[in-house]
Design a protein around this motif. Structure first.
Motif, PDB file in Angstrom:
ATOM      1  N   THR A   1      41.762  30.088  35.782  1.00 49.82           N
ATOM      2  CA  THR A   1      41.360  31.070  35.542  1.00 49.82           C
ATOM      3  C   THR A   1      41.160  32.044  34.672  1.00 49.82           C
ATOM      4  OG1 THR A   1      43.542  32.601  36.565  1.00 49.82           O
ATOM      5  CG2 THR A   1      41.558  31.638  38.086  1.00 49.82           C
TER       6      THR A   1
ATOM      7  N   LEU B   1      37.488  24.612  38.685  1.00 52.62           N
ATOM      8  CA  LEU B   1      38.129  23.568  39.786  1.00 52.62           C
ATOM      9  C   LEU B   1      37.558  22.571  39.111  1.00 52.62           C
ATOM     10  CD1 LEU B   1      37.272  25.160  43.022  1.00 52.62           C
ATOM     11  CD2 LEU B   1      38.892  24.983  41.599  1.00 52.62           C
TER      12      LEU B   1
ATOM     13  N   CYS C   1      37.480  30.975  45.322  1.00 54.00           N
ATOM     14  CA  CYS C   1      37.950  29.187  45.030  1.00 54.00           C
ATOM     15  C   CYS C   1      38.270  28.271  46.290  1.00 54.00           C
ATOM     16  CB  CYS C   1      39.351  28.940  44.152  1.00 54.00           C
ATOM     17  SG  CYS C   1      38.979  29.461  42.524  1.00 54.00           S
TER      18      CYS C   1
ATOM     19  N   SER D   1      32.233  25.927  37.556  1.00 55.70           N
ATOM     20  CA  SER D   1      32.527  27.121  37.368  1.00 55.70           C
ATOM     21  C   SER D   1      31.378  28.239  37.493  1.00 55.70           C
ATOM     22  CB  SER D   1      32.918  27.363  36.019  1.00 55.70           C
ATOM     23  OG  SER D   1      33.541  27.975  35.742  1.00 55.70           O
TER      24      SER D   1
ATOM     25  N   ALA E   1      36.406  31.605  36.891  1.00 56.11           N
ATOM     26  CA  ALA E   1      37.423  29.670  38.165  1.00 56.11           C
ATOM     27  C   ALA E   1      36.914  28.815  37.131  1.00 56.11           C
ATOM     28  CB  ALA E   1      37.982  30.446  39.616  1.00 56.11           C
TER      29      ALA E   1
ATOM     30  N   LYS F   1      43.164  24.063  39.027  1.00 47.07           N
ATOM     31  CA  LYS F   1      42.185  25.094  38.870  1.00 47.07           C
ATOM     32  C   LYS F   1      42.925  25.903  37.380  1.00 47.07           C
ATOM     33  CE  LYS F   1      42.466  29.752  41.778  1.00 47.07           C
ATOM     34  NZ  LYS F   1      42.662  29.833  42.900  1.00 47.07           N
TER      35      LYS F   1
ATOM     36  N   SER G   1      37.698  33.807  41.757  1.00 48.12           N
ATOM     37  CA  SER G   1      38.943  32.968  41.759  1.00 48.12           C
ATOM     38  C   SER G   1      38.594  33.300  44.023  1.00 48.12           C
ATOM     39  CB  SER G   1      40.054  34.629  41.025  1.00 48.12           C
ATOM     40  OG  SER G   1      39.606  33.954  39.512  1.00 48.12           O
TER      41      SER G   1
END
Length: 280
Positions: free
Chosen positions: A269, A276, A250, A243, A274, A267, A247
């Motif tokens: 948000t 991952l 990504c 992080s 965001a 994923k 977003s």
């Protein structure tokens, strides 16, 4: 530690332009920004300031018609978190299972897991969306040996250890953060399982062990540069939780991850930020 204070004037000013510029300027070494009436005020360690990268960031800024000018001066040598340290922060509840608080504001709700953070010139209290998203993932995933890249206050390592990890190693380029992470590990009684190291990702070359989970809450450009080093410290089925980016970032991060043998697990948000989760 000596800092530069850099005043940025963004014209025409917009919150979106300021947010995007703050994200991109991480490549020039900036650690934090404050909003001003006409733009931003950024702080960067003098030894890490890359003015060529800053000029390139401004020249390539994607908002057409936006002008960015800046002025560099030596920052006053003071405790940048002094007011924040005096005021502290209200307890943060994550998924009704985890409470993060400082020593001045004790939680009023019952929680299975409590983390106390005493932040001294270090990033990471749980107030930011990126920290909260990683902590939420750790509620489900914490296990084994954890590597915490850019440890800040040590909050992510401490969270992982309290949620089931057996050992954590964190590193940070900021000597204040390294000491603060050790301090927070002590007050949370996990210091016997936590190691805090001074340095950047190159320090991983001196670590032989592999990790079950790698955590990195850092800006996009550093993640893109350091991701191969993270993977070198992962074994098959290890997880990488990222992080610290927007977003919109990504796609490029997932593309980089796929190119080095990682696949996307999830994923999430929170506002424009965001998180991952990737698997080796």
């Amino acid at each position: 530690m000596k800092y530069f204070e850099v005043e940025f004037t963004i014209s025409p000013y917009s919150a979106d332009a300021a947010d995007l510029f703050a994200s991109l300027a991480g490549e020039a070494g900036f650690e934090t920004f404050e909003e001003t009436e006409t733009g931003l005020k950024g702080y960067v360690q003098q030894s890490l300031f890359d003015e060529d990268a800053l000029r390139e960031c401004i020249e390539d800024f994607p908002f057409e018609g936006t002008s960015i000018i800046y002025n560099v001066r030596e920052a006053e040598d003071r405790d940048w978190n002094e007011q924040w340290e005096q005021e502290g922060f209200e307890p943060i509840v994550i998924a009704d299972q985890l409470v993060i608080h400082d020593g001045r504001h004790l939680p009023e709700v019952d929680s299975k897991v409590q983390i106390e953070i005493d932040a001294k010139l270090a990033f990471g209290t749980g107030t930011h969306e990126t920290t909260r998203m990683i902590c939420t993932q750790l509620l489900k995933l914490a296990k084994g040996r954890v590597l915490d890249c850019g440890t800040g206050t040590g909050i992510l390592s401490i969270c992982a250890l309290k949620l089931g990890a057996t050992e954590a190693v964190g590193y940070d380029i900021d000597e204040w953060s390294v000491d603060n992470a050790r301090h927070n590990a002590v007050i949370n009684r996990v210091d016997d399982r936590f190691t805090s190291l001074l340095g950047d990702a190159k320090i991983l070359e001196n670590i032989d062990e592999k990790f079950d989970i790698v955590l990195a809450n850092i800006n996009r450009n550093i993640l893109l540069a350091d991701m191969p080093m993270f993977v070198s410290k992962m074994h098959e089925d290890s997880l990488l939780i990222l992080s610290g980016f927007y977003s919109d970032d990504c796609e490029i991060l997932i593309e980089k991850a796929h190119s080095i043998g990682l696949k996307l697990v999830s994923k999430t948000t929170d506002h424009d930020w965001a998180c991952l989760v990737l698997k080796h």
